[in-house]
Design a protein around this motif. Sequence first.
Motif, mmCIF file in Angstrom:
data_model
loop_
_atom_site.group_PDB
_atom_site.id
_atom_site.type_symbol
_atom_site.label_atom_id
_atom_site.label_comp_id
_atom_site.label_asym_id
_atom_site.label_seq_id
_atom_site.Cartn_x
_atom_site.Cartn_y
_atom_site.Cartn_z
ATOM 1 N N SER A 16 61.954 51.514 1.386
ATOM 2 C CA SER A 16 62.738 52.726 1.614
ATOM 3 C C SER A 16 62.018 53.533 2.692
ATOM 4 C CB SER A 16 62.848 53.551 0.333
ATOM 5 O OG SER A 16 63.635 54.696 0.552
ATOM 6 N N TRP A 17 62.791 54.001 3.678
ATOM 7 C CA TRP A 17 62.181 54.634 4.847
ATOM 8 C C TRP A 17 62.379 56.139 4.878
ATOM 9 C CZ3 TRP A 17 59.611 50.658 6.268
ATOM 10 C CH2 TRP A 17 60.179 49.379 6.341
ATOM 11 N N ASP A 18 61.419 56.820 5.502
ATOM 12 C CA ASP A 18 61.578 58.226 5.866
ATOM 13 C C ASP A 18 62.037 58.317 7.318
ATOM 14 O OD1 ASP A 18 60.892 59.393 3.491
ATOM 15 O OD2 ASP A 18 58.762 59.553 3.955
ATOM 16 N N ALA A 19 62.463 59.503 7.717
ATOM 17 C CA ALA A 19 62.772 59.838 9.110
ATOM 18 C C ALA A 19 63.850 58.943 9.714
ATOM 19 C CB ALA A 19 61.503 59.786 9.970
ATOM 20 N N GLY A 20 64.796 58.506 8.895
ATOM 21 C CA GLY A 20 65.876 57.668 9.403
ATOM 22 C C GLY A 20 66.794 58.406 10.370
ATOM 23 N N ASP A 21 66.932 59.724 10.185
ATOM 24 C CA ASP A 21 67.829 60.507 11.037
ATOM 25 C C ASP A 21 67.179 60.912 12.353
ATOM 26 O OD1 ASP A 21 69.811 60.390 9.137
ATOM 27 O OD2 ASP A 21 69.137 62.210 8.118
ATOM 28 N N PHE A 22 65.939 60.494 12.568
ATOM 29 C CA PHE A 22 65.217 60.866 13.790
ATOM 30 C C PHE A 22 64.843 59.619 14.588
ATOM 31 C CE2 PHE A 22 64.568 64.107 10.577
ATOM 32 C CZ PHE A 22 64.911 65.258 11.253
ATOM 33 N N ASN A 24 65.138 56.341 13.320
ATOM 34 C CA ASN A 24 64.567 55.299 12.455
ATOM 35 C C ASN A 24 63.049 55.214 12.598
ATOM 36 O OD1 ASN A 24 67.121 54.171 11.362
ATOM 37 N ND2 ASN A 24 67.489 53.675 13.515
ATOM 38 N N VAL A 25 62.403 56.373 12.607
ATOM 39 C CA VAL A 25 60.955 56.439 12.828
ATOM 40 C C VAL A 25 60.183 55.677 11.752
ATOM 41 C CG1 VAL A 25 58.964 57.983 12.943
ATOM 42 C CG2 VAL A 25 61.082 58.609 14.098
ATOM 43 N N GLY A 26 60.563 55.870 10.491
ATOM 44 C CA GLY A 26 59.828 55.217 9.403
ATOM 45 C C GLY A 26 59.846 53.714 9.509
ATOM 46 N N ALA A 27 61.033 53.143 9.728
ATOM 47 C CA ALA A 27 61.160 51.687 9.838
ATOM 48 C C ALA A 27 60.416 51.163 11.058
ATOM 49 C CB ALA A 27 62.637 51.298 9.924
ATOM 50 N N THR A 28 60.521 51.882 12.173
ATOM 51 C CA THR A 28 59.874 51.425 13.402
ATOM 52 C C THR A 28 58.357 51.478 13.282
ATOM 53 O OG1 THR A 28 61.778 52.205 14.678
ATOM 54 C CG2 THR A 28 59.765 51.739 15.900
ATOM 55 N N GLU A 29 57.826 52.533 12.664
ATOM 56 C CA GLU A 29 56.382 52.616 12.437
ATOM 57 C C GLU A 29 55.894 51.435 11.602
ATOM 58 O OE1 GLU A 29 53.891 54.630 13.331
ATOM 59 O OE2 GLU A 29 55.070 55.936 14.610
ATOM 60 N N TRP A 30 56.631 51.109 10.564
ATOM 61 C CA TRP A 30 56.256 49.972 9.709
ATOM 62 C C TRP A 30 56.297 48.673 10.512
ATOM 63 C CZ3 TRP A 30 58.508 45.461 7.878
ATOM 64 C CH2 TRP A 30 57.883 44.860 6.788
ATOM 65 N N LEU A 31 57.330 48.512 11.326
ATOM 66 C CA LEU A 31 57.453 47.312 12.149
ATOM 67 C C LEU A 31 56.270 47.171 13.102
ATOM 68 C CD1 LEU A 31 61.239 47.343 13.073
ATOM 69 C CD2 LEU A 31 60.051 45.546 11.831
ATOM 70 N N GLU A 32 55.846 48.287 13.698
ATOM 71 C CA GLU A 32 54.723 48.236 14.627
ATOM 72 C C GLU A 32 53.453 47.748 13.931
ATOM 73 O OE1 GLU A 32 56.145 51.824 17.652
ATOM 74 O OE2 GLU A 32 54.588 52.193 16.156
ATOM 75 N N GLY A 33 53.313 48.081 12.669
ATOM 76 C CA GLY A 33 52.118 47.669 11.936
ATOM 77 C C GLY A 33 52.111 46.200 11.551
ATOM 78 N N TYR A 34 53.290 45.613 11.394
ATOM 79 C CA TYR A 34 53.391 44.230 10.918
ATOM 80 C C TYR A 34 53.992 43.282 11.956
ATOM 81 C CZ TYR A 34 52.291 45.930 6.246
ATOM 82 O OH TYR A 34 51.672 46.487 5.173
ATOM 83 N N LEU A 35 54.124 43.764 13.200
ATOM 84 C CA LEU A 35 54.840 42.997 14.218
ATOM 85 C C LEU A 35 54.245 41.608 14.441
ATOM 86 C CD1 LEU A 35 57.196 43.193 16.202
ATOM 87 C CD2 LEU A 35 55.590 44.031 17.917
ATOM 88 N N SER A 36 52.928 41.504 14.434
ATOM 89 C CA SER A 36 52.279 40.237 14.776
ATOM 90 C C SER A 36 52.563 39.134 13.768
ATOM 91 C CB SER A 36 50.760 40.438 14.895
ATOM 92 O OG SER A 36 50.223 40.892 13.666
ATOM 93 N N MET A 37 52.909 39.487 12.532
ATOM 94 C CA MET A 37 53.130 38.468 11.516
ATOM 95 C C MET A 37 54.594 38.311 11.113
ATOM 96 S SD MET A 37 51.695 40.508 8.147
ATOM 97 C CE MET A 37 52.651 39.641 6.928
ATOM 98 N N LEU A 38 55.452 39.236 11.565
ATOM 99 C CA LEU A 38 56.841 39.211 11.115
ATOM 100 C C LEU A 38 57.561 37.934 11.515
ATOM 101 C CD1 LEU A 38 58.243 42.834 11.506
ATOM 102 C CD2 LEU A 38 58.049 41.489 9.431
ATOM 103 N N HIS A 39 57.360 37.467 12.764
ATOM 104 C CA HIS A 39 58.112 36.290 13.208
ATOM 105 C C HIS A 39 57.654 35.024 12.514
ATOM 106 C CE1 HIS A 39 54.588 35.653 15.786
ATOM 107 N NE2 HIS A 39 55.008 34.422 15.943
ATOM 108 N N LEU A 40 56.531 35.090 11.809
ATOM 109 C CA LEU A 40 56.043 33.926 11.066
ATOM 110 C C LEU A 40 56.502 33.948 9.618
ATOM 111 C CD1 LEU A 40 52.363 33.811 12.390
ATOM 112 C CD2 LEU A 40 54.280 32.367 13.106
ATOM 113 N N LYS A 41 56.874 35.136 9.114
ATOM 114 C CA LYS A 41 57.158 35.256 7.681
ATOM 115 C C LYS A 41 58.521 35.850 7.347
ATOM 116 C CE LYS A 41 52.341 35.566 6.167
ATOM 117 N NZ LYS A 41 51.370 36.320 5.347
ATOM 118 N N ALA A 42 59.040 36.740 8.196
ATOM 119 C CA ALA A 42 60.280 37.443 7.857
ATOM 120 C C ALA A 42 61.498 36.609 8.214
ATOM 121 C CB ALA A 42 60.336 38.788 8.577
ATOM 122 N N ILE A 43 62.398 36.470 7.272
ATOM 123 C CA ILE A 43 63.601 35.654 7.458
ATOM 124 C C ILE A 43 64.792 36.512 7.855
ATOM 125 C CG2 ILE A 43 65.258 34.170 6.264
ATOM 126 C CD1 ILE A 43 62.852 33.281 4.491
#
Length: 332
Positions: A16-22, A24-43
């Motif tokens: 669940s994300w914060d700052a969606g109305d600004f 999508n800051v919450g989701a994007t911040e999370w993505l930046e932290g896990y970007l290096s491994m997402l393409h190996l694990k996220a479906i």
Amino acid sequence: MVKNGFSPRRSLLFVSWDAGDFGNVGATEWLEGYLSMLHLKAIAYFSLDQAVMGDDVLSAYTSPLLIDLLDAAIRQVEHPKHAGQTIYNQAEREGGSWRIMKPLYLNSGAYSFTAFAGVPAVELRFTEERAYPFVNTPLDSASRLQEVLGGHLGVTGRSLAELVGEMVLRLAHDHILPLRITSYAQTVLQLSAQLNKHSAELQSRGLSPQWVFSARGDYSRAADTLQRAIDYSDLHDPATAHFYNTRIMRVEYYFLSQYVSVVETPFRHVIHGRGDHTLSALSEHLALLTSDPGRFDEKRFRRQLAFFTWTLQGAANALTGDVWSIHNTHTY
């Protein structure tokens, strides 16, 4: 299902994300932290932001890779407003189920996952012709939404939950990931038709679209070959399933351009992204040959065409398992 012994083959993560109305800051911040491994694990990623805004029309803003999965699900789930009719049946009566599938858009909660991280994503939402007027206001409440929906909030939420459940269950349990790996070949075919239309004009300027045609053909053949191999393989063999799933889950990722800076151009996806490297920018520039030839910039177009072609060829080679390379006599 779990109480009866069911266990998913793949993990499910609820967020669940914060700052969606600004932006999508919450989701994007999370993505930046896990970007290096997402393409190996996220479906895949499902966004349910503002999921129930009505009870009439389902909209799915989605990556093309998820279209088959979505199509199968809407044939199974009952429409919240029309008892005895599936969402698919009702959509067909109102002009075609294809109207449900829509392209990802910048302010969608799913957009960053595909355009920034290269993960297939979909945002699902029930709406109606008259927009829900209280969203993002102090008057927005569950009771007011229930009133606007004529008491259908619960049944609409249930339909949406069943729809997501059908899709997630297959993604988490099927031996082979149910993603349409051939979908982008059709998208690029549309560009090929545009280039063909302007072929004489481009060649008169010393610009050859042949590399794009070659890369599109390579991608189309690679996707078709992989799909045929999957169809004729023993998918219950763990090693075989793992081999194919690894290829399938990286398809979206390989459409992120490696030739633009992630800092300066974060949405690097050549189909869904934003920037001069994208298919939409290339098409708009190409259209100037007809609408305003004086504004057509040959140097810029060469660069756009090269970036898009290299990314597409890289995706084709990755799909076949080849090391990235292009052996071609054409030059830009």
